[in-house]
Design a protein around this motif. Structure first.
Motif, PDB file in Angstrom:
ATOM      1  N   UNK A 196      92.074 -29.668  27.159  1.00 13.57           N
ATOM      2  CA  UNK A 196      92.333 -30.053  25.737  1.00 13.57           C
ATOM      3  C   UNK A 196      90.953 -30.066  25.195  1.00 13.57           C
ATOM      4  N   UNK A 197      89.652 -30.188  25.676  1.00 11.37           N
ATOM      5  CA  UNK A 197      88.422 -30.034  24.978  1.00 11.37           C
ATOM      6  C   UNK A 197      88.157 -28.335  24.748  1.00 11.37           C
ATOM      7  N   UNK A 198      88.370 -27.847  25.779  1.00  7.64           N
ATOM      8  CA  UNK A 198      88.471 -26.213  25.702  1.00  7.64           C
ATOM      9  C   UNK A 198      89.142 -25.606  24.736  1.00  7.64           C
ATOM     10  N   UNK A 199      90.305 -26.111  24.766  1.00  5.94           N
ATOM     11  CA  UNK A 199      91.183 -25.483  23.560  1.00  5.94           C
ATOM     12  C   UNK A 199      90.882 -25.792  22.312  1.00  5.94           C
ATOM     13  N   UNK A 200      90.335 -26.980  21.990  1.00  8.44           N
ATOM     14  CA  UNK A 200      89.750 -27.464  20.801  1.00  8.44           C
ATOM     15  C   UNK A 200      88.506 -26.546  20.382  1.00  8.44           C
ATOM     16  N   UNK A 259      81.113 -28.588  15.379  1.00 10.59           N
ATOM     17  CA  UNK A 259      81.220 -29.829  16.323  1.00 10.59           C
ATOM     18  C   UNK A 259      82.243 -31.053  15.641  1.00 10.59           C
ATOM     19  N   UNK A 260      82.338 -30.831  14.376  1.00 12.83           N
ATOM     20  CA  UNK A 260      83.341 -31.860  13.687  1.00 12.83           C
ATOM     21  C   UNK A 260      84.875 -31.243  14.172  1.00 12.83           C
ATOM     22  N   UNK A 261      85.021 -30.101  14.055  1.00  7.74           N
ATOM     23  CA  UNK A 261      86.380 -29.914  14.386  1.00  7.74           C
ATOM     24  C   UNK A 261      86.588 -29.992  15.791  1.00  7.74           C
ATOM     25  N   UNK A 262      85.849 -29.756  16.892  1.00  7.22           N
ATOM     26  CA  UNK A 262      85.820 -29.866  18.268  1.00  7.22           C
ATOM     27  C   UNK A 262      86.193 -31.445  18.668  1.00  7.22           C
TER      28      UNK A 262
END
Lengths: 53, 367
Positions: free
Chosen positions: B242-246, B80-83
């Motif tokens: 961008x979100x999905x890639x993260x 969650x932090x990384x995303x």
């Protein structure tokens, strides 16, 4: 010559995937999966060349 | 945030225009999330071990899993932090969809965190009570569904699209849309949570389905591509790439530590959040049915639990003795009981997901 040149190895055992297993850092499945992850990242870098030029 | 900075810099330095490309920012989001996972992961595992945040293993599960007792859990917090950091750095923060998916992910993550915390503190494998969990999931799920309906700018954003059929679409009423969205988000969240029972089993399928949804997001938000492929155009949906890639980057980074034998488990904080994230992205890009196909492993795992419980109750009522369909539910435990090794079950379920994701992606062209 002599002692310094004898029986030196870069990795605990070639190929690279054996190193972690031999050193008891990873298990075989762990080594497999981590190599897959590295490959996935490299594929991503490869795909990024479609856009970055 | 960095996107805003680069936009400002691009007015003076032409080279910064490259950051306007969503695909480029998506690659950066993946690499950033990966880097965060790799850098923070080892320290986080050490801290979790130090604070004895260890998994309490189900006492009715396979005997081979007893050795996993004490393995640090709640590693999903790392995901969650990384995303979140990666998305906030590289996403366009003026895009409402970015905030919707982030809030949904963190909301479900919070529910999972409380569940994990109770499991760890009270050493009770059951954690948060089912009623409490569904209540808070429903609050977030219904809130997001209502918001998406209220802010929809075109009819297509509230229309159910059937894959493989170009003209088979069902415009939804407010109630229909909210109920469907709620079921997709909450169902997906719990399905991923049920699947997260073996080392890495839920992690890579989440990455694969998330990556495929990144492609759907990009196409759905691109006027030309969406028209050419005959899929609904949802303005602004491209930013979800961008979100999905993260999510893919964070998942892969986490898998490094979660691969068998796992050094850390994601726990409900990760599983509930990732499942909800997949669900809400699928809803926004109007690909709920495709998510059902691509997440087939999650679906079948959920059905295996439901079928096992219902059949047991039915046979107990009818004959006095409860019978089981599977040797053990969820399905991954059934195969373990049949003699498959844990890694065999995991990798074979990954292969199935890869095939299902390909089927899902084929709906882009086949309609």
């Amino acid at each position: 010559m002599g002692a310094d040149m004898r029986n030196r190895t870069i990795l605990a055992l070639g190929e690279a995937h054996m190193r972690g297993v031999i050193a008891h850092v990873t298990t075989t499945p762990n080594a497999h999966m981590r190599f897959w992850i590295i490959t996935m990242m490299l594929v991503l870098v490869g795909l990024s060349t479609l856009k970055l030029r | 945030m960095l996107f805003e900075l680069t936009k400002w810099l691009a007015t003076d330095v032409h080279g910064f225009h490259v950051f306007n490309y969503i695909t480029f920012r998506a690659v950066l989001a993946t690499l950033t999330a990966l880097a965060i996972s790799f850098m923070v992961g080892p320290a986080m595992i050490r801290k979790l071990t130090e604070y004895k945040v260890g998994q309490a293993v189900r006492d009715d599960g396979p005997q081979t899993h007893l050795v996993k007792a004490g393995t640090p859990t709640m590693g999903g917090a790392l995901i969650l932090v990384a995303i979140s950091v990666s998305t906030l750095l590289w996403g366009n923060l003026h895009n409402r969809f970015i905030w919707v998916v982030l809030i949904t992910t963190l909301g479900f993550g919070a529910v999972g965190w409380v569940d994990d915390y109770r499991k760890v503190v009270y050493k009770n494998p059951k954690g948060l009570s089912a009623k409490e969990k569904y209540f808070w999931q429903s609050v977030v799920g219904l809130g997001v569904a209502a918001f998406l309906y209220a802010t929809a700018t075109t009819p297509v954003e509230t229309t159910l699209i059937v894959p493989f059929f170009k003209h088979l679409v069902f415009p939804l009423s407010a109630a229909g849309f909210i109920v469907l969205t709620y079921l997709v988000i909450v169902g997906s969240s719990n399905a991923v949570n049920l699947t997260d029972g073996l080392d890495g089993l839920a992690t890579l399928p989440t990455v694969m389905v998330g990556s495929a949804l990144a492609i759907f997001s990009y196409v759905a938000g691109h006027a030309v591509f969406s028209k050419y492929l005959g899929i609904p155009y949802v303005a602004g949906a491209s930013e979800l790439m961008v979100f999905c890639a993260a999510m893919a980057g964070a998942g892969l980074g986490f898998l490094w530590f979660n691969a068998y034998p796992a050094e850390v488990f994601m726990g409900d904080v990760g599983a509930l959040a990732l499942g909800a994230a997949l669900g809400v992205v699928a809803v926004i890009v109007r690909q709920e049915i495709v998510l059902f196909i691509m997440g087939g492993v999650f679906v079948i795992e959920t059905f295996s639990v439901a079928a096992q419980v219902l059949y047991f109750k039915y046979t107990k009522k009818m004959t006095g003795t409860g019978k089981r369909i599977f040797l053990m539910a969820p399905l991954h435990h059934h195969y373990e009981q049949k003699g498959w090794k844990e890694t065999q079950v995991v990798v074979r379920f990954w292969i199935i997901t890869m095939m299902l994701v390909l089927v899902g992606l084929s709906t882009l062209k086949l309609r």
